[in-house]
Write a protein that holds these residues in place. Sequence first.
Motif, short mmCIF file in Angstrom:
data_model
loop_
_atom_site.label_atom_id
_atom_site.label_comp_id
_atom_site.label_asym_id
_atom_site.label_seq_id
_atom_site.Cartn_x
_atom_site.Cartn_y
_atom_site.Cartn_z
N SER A 821 -35.81 -14.76 -10.70
CA SER A 821 -36.08 -13.77 -11.75
C SER A 821 -37.57 -13.55 -11.98
N VAL A 836 -34.59 -3.54 -14.90
CA VAL A 836 -34.76 -4.50 -13.80
C VAL A 836 -34.63 -3.79 -12.46
N TYR A 850 -26.49 -10.04 -10.77
CA TYR A 850 -27.26 -11.21 -11.18
C TYR A 850 -26.30 -12.37 -11.42
N TRP A 871 -33.87 -12.82 -20.51
CA TRP A 871 -33.62 -13.45 -19.22
C TRP A 871 -34.35 -14.78 -19.14
N ASP A 875 -32.52 -17.78 -14.00
CA ASP A 875 -31.57 -16.75 -13.59
C ASP A 875 -31.99 -16.18 -12.24
N PHE A 877 -31.21 -12.94 -9.22
CA PHE A 877 -30.69 -11.59 -9.01
C PHE A 877 -30.27 -11.43 -7.55
#
Length: 884
Positions: A821, A836, A850, A871, A875, A877
């Motif tokens: 992320s 994003v 994600y 976020w 995390d 994606f």
Amino acid sequence: MPLDSDNSPPPPHRDWFFPPAPPFLPSSSSRTLAHRTPFPTTSRSYKPYSLADRRPPPTPRSRSRSPHPSPEQPSPPPPSAPRRRDPRYAGVRRGDARTPPTAAAPAAVPPVPERKSPPASAATLRWSGLVSAAAILLCLASLLRRNFSLHDQVHHLRGQLAAATAKLQSCIIVMDSSLDMSGMFSYQSDDDSSVPSRSLKNFSLLLSLSALYVPMVILKYIDLLSKLRRPQDSEEVAINKRLAYRVDIFLSLHPYAKPLVLLVTTLLLIGLGGLALYGVTEDSLSDCLWLSWTFVADAGNHANVEGFGPKLVSVSISIGGMLIFAMMLGLVTDSISEKFDSLRKGRSEVIEQSHTLILGWSDKLGSLLNQISIANESLGGGTIVVMAERDKEEEMEADIAKMEFDLKGTAVICRSGSPLILADLKKVSVSKARAIVVLAVEGNADQSDARALRIVLSLTGVKEGLRGHIVVELSDLDNEVLVKLVGGDLVETVVAHDVIGRLMIQCARQPGLAQIWEDILGFENCEFYIKRWPQLVGMQFEDVLISFPDAVPCGVKMAAYGGKIILNPDDCYVMQEGDEVIVIAEDDDTYAPAPLPKVRRGYPPKDFVVPKSPERILFCGWRRDMEDMIMVLDAFLAPGSELWMFNDVLEIDRERKLIEGGLDFSRLENVTLVHREGNAVIRRHLESLPLESFDSILILADESVEDSAIQADSRSLATLLLIRDTQAKRLPYKEAFRGGSFSEGSWMGDMLQASDKSVIISEILDPRTKNLLAMSKISDYVLSNELVSMALAMVAEDRQINYVLEELFAEEGNELQIRQSDLYLREDEELNFFEVMLRARQRKEVVIGYRLEDAERAIINPPNKVSRRRWSRKDVFVAIAEKE
């Protein structure tokens, strides 16, 4: 002197007729005449019954019974003379046994010596038997005719008596002589008209008997006649055998021969029975035919028949009717049994259109049926036809019934047949199918691909043409060119081993990618769709990217370039007329473009390329496409990487197989091969390897056991557990795991700790093994058969998806990648998914989903793309980006 002394001539005018008296009765002078009937007699075509008819013809020694003896004959002796019986005529009746008293005894005949006759030949015996049978048949027919004639005479006399009585009463009442005379003449004419009717009835009776028995006699003795006519040394086949052969050919070649024979037999029985009834009854011919039909249809209808002749004929017709009913019942039973047997074995024709046709049978069939059923759910269900060289009911339908999934309204029809035979292909309506899937058979790869090539040749030879496209599963990448050369534009190929090999390499470099591929390839979640939207013409791809609230655009099919598919195009590309948008959506009817939302554009925190570092990868097992995997891995890894190959194949044999497969060791730039020999299921062999130092470990389904899914999965699981246990013992125990759900020293906790150090990818063939690995969480698995089935189902539904998959699996171009992320946002920054996506476009990447820090699975195509959220740096994606 004759016995009858009454030599007076008969009266000149008599209206009646009396038979002459038998010679053994008293003289006519002592007898009184019977009372004359008051009505005239009529002439008949036959003589009334009399005792004189029963006398045998006169012998040379018998006397003449004429009332006027001829002068040549001597005068008979007086009646008082004693009678002498000749022993030679002991069997003659009394009236014929009288001999004159002066008759001399016969002279003694000298004995004649007997001569032995030559032995009778077989032909003579057969002819004598034939003559005897004919004589017996004629005698029986004569007796039967006389019996029926007497019976008819009785009925006729009764009718005459009733008519005469009625006329007599009318004469007494009316006393009109003229009326009486006209009635007598009319009766005379009616009686005369019955003469030809009686003759016709007799003829019909004889005709029915002849038509019944003559063919039987001819069939019995026709062979004897043919033997007499042909030479003894002749090899000519007997007529009976030739006739039986013709009947056999007729019954076997014509499908309706048996019902036709039954119909002709029924009509013959009704016709012959009607003629016989017409000969023994007073009914008309039409009534007799109808009565014969009732006897044939119902055997109990003859219970009310009166008279010996009608009863005999009716019983015979009823017996024939029962036989015909038994034949008809057997024919109907056989027809029904053959029909059900044909349905059970899958031999009947399929009358369908726009259905999915699957040719072949393999372990991938269950997953393929499941995926196509899910795809057809939005349409209310569909039809899938499966044709394989297996029994329909006992094998195919039983195996499908054991599969644990819901067909969701889709009908699965199984047929038994060979895809190499055009007649069997037409039986499943191959020309009307919207997609044809050819499955690879288990066993040798070259033989499987050769069979697939022959099936494609058979499909291209269908005269009606094909409405849909052909999806062929191949086992070897080298045979793809040949199949496409034969099939042309109709064929789309999916090379199973190549797809799985590339997936395993991608998943080994990026843990968690296997689950994302399952979500994208299957129809249960989100998948690829291609559709044209005229309202998007003139828009740039950057704006198209945020125009779908329920889908994620990821590419364009360019109409100006012949339908070329481009994934991850430039932001400045303008949509042209006829262009289609490639999206990832839940279904083809769940998304549509909407007005552009207000999205805040920003800049990523940093713009850098993630540097590549050398890796050490271990291959456990041997695959037949090992050279292809090595070449793909060499393109992905950084220089200085090592590939360890651990299997029980000798090193000399490995190099030979790799060279024969097309691998050029001099062209490997980034990978160095390290060979080790051993068995992957033996602990001491595995302990000789530095298992704790590998970044990725790929457990392959070994070539020696890949034909058995259960055996291959058992071997893979054993290797996985041994590797994890060895790694856990060599790595120091981390304090972080003590506070977890697993205590120190537990095997699951140790393996979870070891799984953080290296990634293990296991090639699984049986879907049931998936649950075992999912619960243990010690391996990032690849479910090979299910992924191939998903790819086949997607290409069967839309052949254009195959170009998308080929680019994602290719060595160059775009691929699925898992990004941290911190490449798109800062710590604790609040952004929605559209923002994003726009930040990822600055890196020329398309974010499609994600996975949060505490989530087990990734979310592809998030449902709410405009809501903001905070976020975390942990995390990740999922993006479509160019290969680095």
